[in-house]
Scaffold this active site. Structure first.
Site, short mmCIF file in Angstrom:
data_model
loop_
_atom_site.label_atom_id
_atom_site.label_comp_id
_atom_site.label_asym_id
_atom_site.label_seq_id
_atom_site.Cartn_x
_atom_site.Cartn_y
_atom_site.Cartn_z
N LYS A 53 13.65 46.82 0.69
CA LYS A 53 12.96 48.12 0.25
C LYS A 53 12.33 48.50 1.75
O LYS A 53 12.52 49.62 1.76
CB LYS A 53 11.52 47.31 -0.48
CG LYS A 53 12.23 46.99 -1.89
CD LYS A 53 11.19 46.81 -2.92
CE LYS A 53 9.91 45.80 -2.65
NZ LYS A 53 10.40 44.46 -2.22
N ARG A 66 3.34 47.34 -8.65
CA ARG A 66 4.03 45.92 -8.89
C ARG A 66 3.64 45.44 -9.98
O ARG A 66 4.06 44.21 -10.25
CB ARG A 66 3.29 45.15 -7.77
CG ARG A 66 4.32 44.77 -6.54
CD ARG A 66 3.57 43.76 -5.41
NE ARG A 66 4.51 43.07 -4.77
CZ ARG A 66 4.80 43.32 -3.39
NH1 ARG A 66 4.53 44.64 -2.85
NH2 ARG A 66 5.50 42.67 -2.67
N ARG A 95 13.57 36.30 8.26
CA ARG A 95 13.13 37.49 8.97
C ARG A 95 11.85 37.26 9.89
O ARG A 95 11.21 36.22 9.95
CB ARG A 95 12.41 38.09 7.77
CG ARG A 95 11.75 39.66 8.27
CD ARG A 95 11.33 40.39 6.89
NE ARG A 95 10.28 39.80 5.93
CZ ARG A 95 9.92 40.42 5.02
NH1 ARG A 95 10.52 41.52 4.78
NH2 ARG A 95 8.92 39.96 4.14
N ARG A 103 6.07 36.10 9.44
CA ARG A 103 5.16 36.58 8.51
C ARG A 103 4.68 35.08 7.88
O ARG A 103 5.69 34.16 7.52
CB ARG A 103 5.45 37.62 7.53
CG ARG A 103 5.06 38.89 7.80
CD ARG A 103 5.60 39.95 6.96
NE ARG A 103 5.22 39.75 5.49
CZ ARG A 103 5.81 40.61 4.59
NH1 ARG A 103 6.45 41.62 4.93
NH2 ARG A 103 5.32 40.29 3.45
N ARG A 151 6.13 34.15 -4.05
CA ARG A 151 6.38 35.69 -4.36
C ARG A 151 7.30 35.65 -5.36
O ARG A 151 7.34 36.94 -5.97
CB ARG A 151 6.62 36.07 -2.87
CG ARG A 151 5.34 36.09 -2.06
CD ARG A 151 5.66 36.12 -0.53
NE ARG A 151 6.13 37.70 -0.35
CZ ARG A 151 7.02 37.77 0.58
NH1 ARG A 151 7.17 36.94 1.68
NH2 ARG A 151 7.27 39.24 0.93
P1 AMP Z 1 5.10 43.39 0.86
O1 AMP Z 1 4.85 43.28 2.26
O2 AMP Z 1 5.24 44.33 0.02
O3 AMP Z 1 5.93 42.27 0.67
O4 AMP Z 1 3.52 42.60 0.31
C1 AMP Z 1 2.92 41.59 0.72
C2 AMP Z 1 1.88 41.09 0.02
O5 AMP Z 1 1.01 41.99 -0.21
C3 AMP Z 1 2.05 40.55 -1.42
O6 AMP Z 1 2.75 39.42 -1.46
C4 AMP Z 1 0.83 40.82 -2.12
O7 AMP Z 1 0.17 39.90 -1.87
C5 AMP Z 1 0.30 41.92 -1.43
N1 AMP Z 1 0.68 43.42 -2.14
C6 AMP Z 1 1.48 44.22 -1.53
N2 AMP Z 1 1.60 45.38 -2.44
C7 AMP Z 1 1.13 45.12 -3.45
C8 AMP Z 1 0.73 45.68 -4.86
N3 AMP Z 1 1.23 46.79 -5.10
N4 AMP Z 1 -0.11 45.00 -5.63
C9 AMP Z 1 -0.69 43.77 -5.35
N5 AMP Z 1 -0.45 43.10 -4.36
C10 AMP Z 1 0.28 43.71 -3.35
#
Ligand code: AMP
Length: 247
Positions: free
Chosen positions: A34, A109, A148, A181, A192
């Site tokens: 994404k 989400r 990654r 990360r 996740r």
């Molecule tokens: P990402 O970089 O999109 O994989 O997001 C990393 C982390 O940020 C996720 O595992 C959640 O802990 C938090 N996060 C990101 N977007 C959201 C969202 N829309 N709602 C809740 N938590 C989020």
């Protein structure tokens, strides 16, 4: 006029055609691609790429109570509460640079977040232009996440096997150090994935019912996925023009 930031120079970057109001959501499991694809599309459409994960990671670096709270969520792989997340997102999309549109990556989400977004947009007489769902097998997603590496400074993504940097652990883009990360560790990736299936995957049918979902096979080569997204976006745009239903 073409968007000067776009290196692809295809029809998508002709701002005459894509003049504004382009609000897209990228949906898919962690590791579906994404971030990469949202960034590319945002450049072509000359709108901001809004990654909620990126926003949260930036806030979490600070020395505040909120930052401490966010760090705990991020490190565990669980979701930030809907109300807090939605208010952060709505504030971001109300900024001037998002007036002509944006690409959302990582939001919504949950069903609640999706409904709050719809309500907030409807209040302004707006709606989403489309949702791009990147579909990949879980095994592929896990392999992508575990390899990654991310630039500490500019957040560019690499992969130790599929997209390695020219110099080991150094960003091609800005020369800073690449790191893994914390939430890409095997244990957190498993959490996740579980969270995605339980709380986010239901959004696929939510948007399908609204007839704005476009499913793309995210397991293909990056460039092929990008071409398919371009085609889907172009189709969505043309079908939104009265009297035009296809290219
Ligand atoms: P990402 O970089 O999109 O994989 O997001 C990393 C982390 O940020 C996720 O595992 C959640 O802990 C938090 N996060 C990101 N977007 C959201 C969202 N829309 N709602 C809740 N938590 C989020």
């Amino acid at each position: 006029m073409r968007n000067p930031q776009c290196s692809a120079h295809n029809r998508l970057c002709e701002q005459k055609v894509f003049g504004g109001g382009m609000r897209f959501v990228f949906l898919g499991a962690p590791g579906a691609g994404k971030g990469t694809q949202a960034e590319r599309l945002a450049t072509k459409l000359a709108v901001p790429h809004i990654s909620t994960g990126e926003i949260l990671r930036e806030v979490a670096k600070k020395k505040t109570d909120l930052a401490k709270k966010l760090r705990a969520f991020l490190q565990s792989g669980s979701l930030i509460p809907d109300q807090l997340m939605t208010s952060i997102l709505l504030e971001r999309i109300s900024k001037k640079d998002a007036a002509k549109g944006y690409i959302l990556d990582g939001f919504p989400r949950t069903l609640r977040q999706a409904q709050s977004l719809d309500t907030a947009l409807a209040k302004k007489g707006e709606k989403l232009s489309g949702v791009i769902y990147l579909n990949i097998p879980e095994k592929v997603a896990v392999e992508r996440l575990s390899g990654r590496r991310v630039c500490q400074a500019c957040a560019t993504n690499f992969h130790i096997k599929f997209d390695p940097p020219k110099k080991n652990a150094i960003c091609d883009n800005c020369g800073s150090k690449l790191i893994q990360r914390e939430d890409d560790s095997e244990k957190i990736v498993r959490t996740r994935m579980r969270v995605y299936k339980k709380q986010t995957a239901g959004l696929i049918s939510f948007y399908r019912k609204k007839k704005i979902l476009h499913t793309i096979d995210g397991g293909k080569e990056k460039e092929e996925v990008e071409r398919e997204i371009d085609r889907a976006v172009e189709k969505m745009h043309l079908s939104s023009i009265p009297g035009r239903t296809s290219i």
